[in-house]
Structure formats: C-alpha cells, structure tokens
Design a protein around this motif. Structure first.
Motif: not given
Length: 141
Positions: A1-29
């Motif tokens: 369970m801990t591995r899964l939580a760490v994995l998804n937290f790391a993925g969420a952090c990378l997604l937040a970083w991508a959003a911070w740099n405008g990549f997520v908004q760019f993909a949406y547009v």
C-alpha cells in the motif's frame, strides 16, 4: 500500500509541476476534441479502482486496471487518427493559388496535428501511470 501511495504521490507531484509550467493548460487548449478529457476521466476512474482494490483486499478490480491502461493508450491512438483526419480534411479542396485560403487551411491542419500529438501523449502518460498501478497491485497480491 505504501508503494502505491508513494507512486501516485510522485505522479501527482509531476503533474502539478507540469501544470505549474503550463504544459497541462497547453494540452487542454491544443486538443479541440474531448478525447484527452475522456482519457483523463478514464484514468481517474482507474485511480478509484486502485483505491478500492487497496482498501478491499480482494482480486476484484486488478485486471480492470490493466484494461483501463490499454483503453487510455487506445484512446490516445484514436485521437491520433482523428487528428490526422482533421489535418487532411482541412487541406481538401483548398485553392493553393489563393494565399489566404492556403494559410487558413494550414492553420486548421496544425490544429489537427496538435490533436494527434496531444492525445497520443496524454494516452501514453495516463496509460503508463495506470499500468504501473496495476503492476504494483499485482505484486501486493
């Protein structure tokens, strides 16, 4: 369970970083179709299945995650085809001797090209993330 939580937290952090740099908004547009949003919705459902599987330690739902990963990738490829069709349709019947018409057709073609690339990337990223969740859950059982 801990591995899964760490994995998804790391993925969420990378997604937040991508959003911070405008990549997520760019993909949406850049994706003028609802395909990327469908992939994200399918991914969120997959996270729900993974959470259900963690808190209900049965084998239900584990194989569904593998299917969801494949569906995310499949929708990404479907978006690629749709984008390429949009691209070719924009150039169809364009008078290439008229610069204004040609410029408009090329702009529409690049919209289709954007859809093709963005949906491929979104399908790959979220399909891979779901596949890794599946493999971690498989190791836990």
């Amino acid at each position: 369970m801990t591995r899964l939580a760490v994995l998804n937290f790391a993925g969420a952090c990378l997604l937040a970083w991508a959003a911070w740099n405008g990549f997520v908004q760019f993909a949406y547009v850049a994706d003028t179709t609802p395909i990327s949003l469908s992939i994200v919705a399918l991914f969120v459902f997959g996270l729900g299945v993974a959470a259900y599987r963690v808190y209900r330690p049965t084998h239900e739902g584990t194989e569904l995650l593998r299917d969801i990963a494949a569906w995310c990738a499949g929708l990404g490829m479907f978006g690629t085809v749709i984008g390429l069709v949009m691209m070719t349709q924009s150039l169809r019947g364009t008078d290439i001797s008229n610069a204004d018409q040609l410029a408009k057709a090329i702009n529409i073609a690049f919209d289709g090209y954007g859809v093709a690339l963005i949906t491929t990337a979104v399908g790959f990223v979220f399909g891979l993330w779901t596949e890794v969740n599946y493999r971690v859950l498989k190791m836990m059982s």
